[in-house]
Structure formats: C-alpha cells, structure tokens
Design a protein around this motif. Structure first.
Motif, PDB file in Angstrom:
ATOM      1  N   SER A  44     -28.872  12.387  29.947  1.00  0.00           N
ATOM      2  CA  SER A  44     -29.371  13.712  30.311  1.00  0.00           C
ATOM      3  C   SER A  44     -30.879  13.642  30.616  1.00  0.00           C
ATOM      4  CB  SER A  44     -29.057  14.676  29.161  1.00  0.00           C
ATOM      5  OG  SER A  44     -29.828  15.814  29.266  1.00  0.00           O
ATOM      6  N   ILE A  45     -31.619  12.906  29.796  1.00  0.00           N
ATOM      7  CA  ILE A  45     -33.070  12.763  30.040  1.00  0.00           C
ATOM      8  C   ILE A  45     -33.296  12.035  31.374  1.00  0.00           C
ATOM      9  CG2 ILE A  45     -35.228  11.748  29.179  1.00  0.00           C
ATOM     10  CD1 ILE A  45     -33.971  11.987  26.317  1.00  0.00           C
ATOM     11  N   ILE A  46     -32.491  11.007  31.626  1.00  0.00           N
ATOM     12  CA  ILE A  46     -32.640  10.275  32.904  1.00  0.00           C
ATOM     13  C   ILE A  46     -32.324  11.202  34.082  1.00  0.00           C
ATOM     14  CG2 ILE A  46     -31.726   8.406  34.346  1.00  0.00           C
ATOM     15  CD1 ILE A  46     -31.310   6.749  31.815  1.00  0.00           C
ATOM     16  N   ARG A  47     -31.261  12.004  33.944  1.00  0.00           N
ATOM     17  CA  ARG A  47     -30.878  12.926  35.038  1.00  0.00           C
ATOM     18  C   ARG A  47     -32.026  13.857  35.401  1.00  0.00           C
ATOM     19  NH1 ARG A  47     -26.093  13.830  32.066  1.00  0.00           N
ATOM     20  NH2 ARG A  47     -26.717  15.970  31.572  1.00  0.00           N
ATOM     21  N   ASP A  48     -32.754  14.302  34.356  1.00  0.00           N
ATOM     22  CA  ASP A  48     -33.839  15.263  34.578  1.00  0.00           C
ATOM     23  C   ASP A  48     -35.151  14.589  34.956  1.00  0.00           C
ATOM     24  OD1 ASP A  48     -32.129  17.279  33.975  1.00  0.00           O
ATOM     25  OD2 ASP A  48     -32.763  17.482  31.884  1.00  0.00           O
ATOM     26  N   SER A  49     -35.143  13.270  35.022  1.00  0.00           N
ATOM     27  CA  SER A  49     -36.387  12.544  35.296  1.00  0.00           C
ATOM     28  C   SER A  49     -36.522  12.266  36.790  1.00  0.00           C
ATOM     29  CB  SER A  49     -36.370  11.199  34.556  1.00  0.00           C
ATOM     30  OG  SER A  49     -35.504  10.298  35.231  1.00  0.00           O
ATOM     31  N   ASP A  50     -37.676  11.662  37.148  1.00  0.00           N
ATOM     32  CA  ASP A  50     -37.795  11.266  38.554  1.00  0.00           C
ATOM     33  C   ASP A  50     -37.558   9.759  38.732  1.00  0.00           C
ATOM     34  OD1 ASP A  50     -40.052  10.325  37.417  1.00  0.00           O
ATOM     35  OD2 ASP A  50     -41.463  11.578  38.574  1.00  0.00           O
ATOM     36  N   PHE A  53     -33.080   4.984  40.907  1.00  0.00           N
ATOM     37  CA  PHE A  53     -32.226   3.809  40.715  1.00  0.00           C
ATOM     38  C   PHE A  53     -31.564   3.367  42.023  1.00  0.00           C
ATOM     39  CE2 PHE A  53     -32.488   5.667  36.485  1.00  0.00           C
ATOM     40  CZ  PHE A  53     -32.642   4.555  35.675  1.00  0.00           C
ATOM     41  N   THR A  54     -32.072   3.874  43.146  1.00  0.00           N
ATOM     42  CA  THR A  54     -31.351   3.602  44.392  1.00  0.00           C
ATOM     43  C   THR A  54     -31.391   2.129  44.808  1.00  0.00           C
ATOM     44  OG1 THR A  54     -33.271   4.397  45.622  1.00  0.00           O
ATOM     45  CG2 THR A  54     -31.453   5.943  45.355  1.00  0.00           C
ATOM     46  N   ASP A  55     -32.306   1.363  44.193  1.00  0.00           N
ATOM     47  CA  ASP A  55     -32.288  -0.084  44.451  1.00  0.00           C
ATOM     48  C   ASP A  55     -31.672  -0.856  43.289  1.00  0.00           C
ATOM     49  OD1 ASP A  55     -33.499   0.090  46.922  1.00  0.00           O
ATOM     50  OD2 ASP A  55     -35.532   0.061  46.067  1.00  0.00           O
ATOM     51  N   ALA A  56     -31.194  -0.141  42.282  1.00  0.00           N
ATOM     52  CA  ALA A  56     -30.727  -0.801  41.046  1.00  0.00           C
ATOM     53  C   ALA A  56     -29.194  -0.893  41.008  1.00  0.00           C
ATOM     54  CB  ALA A  56     -31.233  -0.025  39.840  1.00  0.00           C
ATOM     55  N   LYS A  80     -19.815   8.972  36.294  1.00  0.00           N
ATOM     56  CA  LYS A  80     -20.139   9.840  37.443  1.00  0.00           C
ATOM     57  C   LYS A  80     -20.727  11.156  36.943  1.00  0.00           C
ATOM     58  CE  LYS A  80     -17.159  10.744  40.803  1.00  0.00           C
ATOM     59  NZ  LYS A  80     -18.096  10.944  41.911  1.00  0.00           N
ATOM     60  N   LYS A  81     -20.028  11.722  35.950  1.00  0.00           N
ATOM     61  CA  LYS A  81     -20.428  13.040  35.445  1.00  0.00           C
ATOM     62  C   LYS A  81     -21.807  13.001  34.760  1.00  0.00           C
ATOM     63  CE  LYS A  81     -18.908  16.317  31.940  1.00  0.00           C
ATOM     64  NZ  LYS A  81     -17.937  16.559  30.900  1.00  0.00           N
ATOM     65  N   HIS A  82     -22.030  11.978  33.944  1.00  0.00           N
ATOM     66  CA  HIS A  82     -23.253  11.974  33.136  1.00  0.00           C
ATOM     67  C   HIS A  82     -24.438  11.304  33.809  1.00  0.00           C
ATOM     68  CE1 HIS A  82     -21.660  13.748  29.449  1.00  0.00           C
ATOM     69  NE2 HIS A  82     -20.533  13.159  29.789  1.00  0.00           N
ATOM     70  N   LEU A  83     -24.177  10.487  34.836  1.00  0.00           N
ATOM     71  CA  LEU A  83     -25.319   9.778  35.426  1.00  0.00           C
ATOM     72  C   LEU A  83     -25.241   9.596  36.939  1.00  0.00           C
ATOM     73  CD1 LEU A  83     -27.985   8.486  34.534  1.00  0.00           C
ATOM     74  CD2 LEU A  83     -26.795   6.303  34.347  1.00  0.00           C
ATOM     75  N   PHE A  84     -24.160   8.987  37.423  1.00  0.00           N
ATOM     76  CA  PHE A  84     -24.193   8.499  38.804  1.00  0.00           C
ATOM     77  C   PHE A  84     -24.233   9.614  39.857  1.00  0.00           C
ATOM     78  CE2 PHE A  84     -21.737   4.563  37.130  1.00  0.00           C
ATOM     79  CZ  PHE A  84     -22.920   4.009  36.657  1.00  0.00           C
ATOM     80  N   ASP A  85     -23.614  10.768  39.578  1.00  0.00           N
ATOM     81  CA  ASP A  85     -23.663  11.842  40.575  1.00  0.00           C
ATOM     82  C   ASP A  85     -25.097  12.330  40.771  1.00  0.00           C
ATOM     83  OD1 ASP A  85     -21.036  11.787  41.259  1.00  0.00           O
ATOM     84  OD2 ASP A  85     -20.442  13.522  40.052  1.00  0.00           O
ATOM     85  N   ALA A  86     -25.854  12.341  39.666  1.00  0.00           N
ATOM     86  CA  ALA A  86     -27.244  12.827  39.742  1.00  0.00           C
ATOM     87  C   ALA A  86     -28.213  11.718  40.128  1.00  0.00           C
ATOM     88  CB  ALA A  86     -27.657  13.418  38.402  1.00  0.00           C
ATOM     89  N   LYS A  87     -27.903  10.492  39.692  1.00  0.00           N
ATOM     90  CA  LYS A  87     -28.809   9.361  39.923  1.00  0.00           C
ATOM     91  C   LYS A  87     -28.030   8.227  40.601  1.00  0.00           C
ATOM     92  CE  LYS A  87     -32.686  10.667  38.179  1.00  0.00           C
ATOM     93  NZ  LYS A  87     -33.869  10.804  39.016  1.00  0.00           N
ATOM     94  N   PRO A  88     -27.993   8.234  41.916  1.00  0.00           N
ATOM     95  CA  PRO A  88     -27.246   7.175  42.601  1.00  0.00           C
ATOM     96  C   PRO A  88     -27.862   5.794  42.391  1.00  0.00           C
ATOM     97  CG  PRO A  88     -28.023   8.868  44.143  1.00  0.00           C
ATOM     98  CD  PRO A  88     -28.627   9.188  42.812  1.00  0.00           C
ATOM     99  N   PHE A  89     -27.011   4.815  42.195  1.00  0.00           N
ATOM    100  CA  PHE A  89     -27.420   3.414  42.098  1.00  0.00           C
ATOM    101  C   PHE A  89     -26.988   2.712  43.389  1.00  0.00           C
ATOM    102  CE2 PHE A  89     -28.405   2.231  37.537  1.00  0.00           C
ATOM    103  CZ  PHE A  89     -28.423   3.523  37.026  1.00  0.00           C
TER     104      PHE A  89
END
Ligand code: F6R
Length: 234
Positions: A44-50, A53-56, A80-89
């Motif tokens: 959740s903290i990562i989702r709200d951060s800037d 991870f697009t190169d990770a 997907k729900k907790h991370l990847f939808d908000a922060k694409p890798f």
C-alpha cells in the motif's frame, strides 16, 4: 541477521519501504515478492509512492497449485490487486498454478530465477516457521518444486477461502536454496501468532524444522517485527 522491533506493523512496513526505495535507487532491478497479509501495508505504501518499477522485474515466491490467475485467491490475483495494477513492472513472474506439465513449470521457474538473480527478497513467515511455502523439513538447498502444504498452513490460510475444503493442498514454491541466493532479504512478521516462530528463528538452532532459521546463514538479512511478533524474544 539484524532485528528491528517497531511499535506497529505500519512503522515496520515504512522501514521496509525505505529499504526497497534505497535498493531501487542503488540500481536493484529484480525484486522477490511475497503475498499474504504481512506485505499488504508495504504494498500500500509503495502504491502511494512515486517509486518507478517500469524497468524492474518481480519474481514471486509461490502460487497455489490448481488456482488460475483470475481466481481471487490466487497469488497472481493478489499481486495484481495489491501492487502490479498500480505499479507496473517490466516483467512479473509467478508460477502458473494451472500448469499441467508440472516438471516443465518447475524447470522454467528455476530458469527464470537463475536468469534473474534477486536483489531484494521480501518474506513473511508462517506460524510454523515456513518461508515461501517451504514447510518444516524442507531442504536448505531446495529449488522450486511442488510442495504439500501442512495442516497448520491450511488452517492459517483458510480465513481467505469460503471453506477449508477450498484451500489448495499443494503449491509451487521457490526453494530455500533460491531464497538464500538473494543479495538482500527483508523478512517481516506481525502479530502474536508469529511470536513463537520468530523466537525459534532468532534464538533457536539453524534447522530445517524451522525453515526461517536458515536466514542466520545469510549475510544480508533484516527482520522487521511489530511488538506482538517480538513478544517472545529475550
Ligand atoms: C506468501 C508466502 C508465505 C507467507 C506466510 C505468512 O507468498 O510465501 O510464506 O509469507 O504464510 O502469511 P501471512 O502474511 O498471511 O501471515
């Protein structure tokens, strides 16, 4: 093994976030990820951060055997729900719970792991000391395999399913040998029900009976605890 105890799981998760951010800034590009309730605040903290991870790449620890990625109890769905939808890798990897050729799935996952060495691995811990789904007795040099979940794990995880009968009895899990290859490991444990496993991990001998105890053999592991999980430490 460095151990930090925080007042709350949120403070511990903020610390874990800082480690992830620092690793990313320093050029880490492959993150080993866990599911379950423990990393939810971190994600959740990562989702709200800037953080970007697009190169990770993300490599997950495990997946229930038999659950397709669109099943809301699968770990693919969780991620997907907790991370990847908000922060694409750039790439995400998780074993395919529906694989019919089990041996090939295992071989492919081990190839993925050897081609993408993990820079930072996030871990939770089971109340029986498991890491990933490496249940007590798992060999320290194990690689990805299909494992039988113990009754304790099935009982602990049934809270997420309609009935105990719906909890898968097997899972694909990254092995302990692969987990130990990660350059940095961040294990989090929250709540009273983890206190005994934490105590055995920290104060007990290194033994396959307590899989997390092997982390004492890893040179760059931190353990982040809330007060309840640390309550049985000396
Ligand atoms: C999940 C995983 C497991 C969990 C452990 C704790 O990907 O590998 O080892 O970390 O079962 O689960 P929670 O966090 O739900 O208490």
């Amino acid at each position: 093994m460095n151990i930090f105890v925080f007042e709350t799981s949120l403070e511990a998760s903020q610390y874990a976030y800082d480690l992830v951010a620092k690793a990313l800034e320093s050029g880490a590009n492959t993150f080993g990820l866990a599911t379950g309730s423990t990393p939810e605040e971190l994600y959740s903290i990562i989702r709200d951060s800037d953080l970007d991870f697009t190169d990770a790449k993300a490599v997950n620890l495990d997946e229930y055997y038999g659950l397709p990625a669109d099943n809301d109890q699968s770990y693919a769905y969780f991620m997907k729900k907790h991370l990847f939808d908000a922060k694409p890798f750039a790439q995400t990897h998780i074993p395919d719970g529906t694989a019919t050729d089990v041996e090939k799935e295992i071989e492919d996952y081990n190839t993925i792991l050897s081609e993408n060495p993990v820079d930072l691995q996030i871990l939770g811990i089971g109340s029986n000391g498991h890491i990933g789904f490496n249940e007590p007795g798992s060999p320290f040099d194990s690689k990805t395999r299909l494992v039988d979940l113990t009754d304790e794990t099935i009982q602990a995880n049934k809270r997420n399913f309609e009935s105990e009968a719906d909890v898968p009895k097997k899972a694909f899990s990254m092995g302990i040998g692969s987990i130990l290859e990660s350059k940095q490991i961040v294990l989090m444990a929250f709540g009273e029900n983890k206190a005994k496993a934490v105590k055995e991990t920290v104060h007990g001998e290194v033994t396959p009976d307590v899989p997390a105890s092997v982390l004492k053999n890893h040179s760059n592991t931190v353990i982040l605890l809330d007060k309840a999980a640390a309550s049985q430490l000396d």
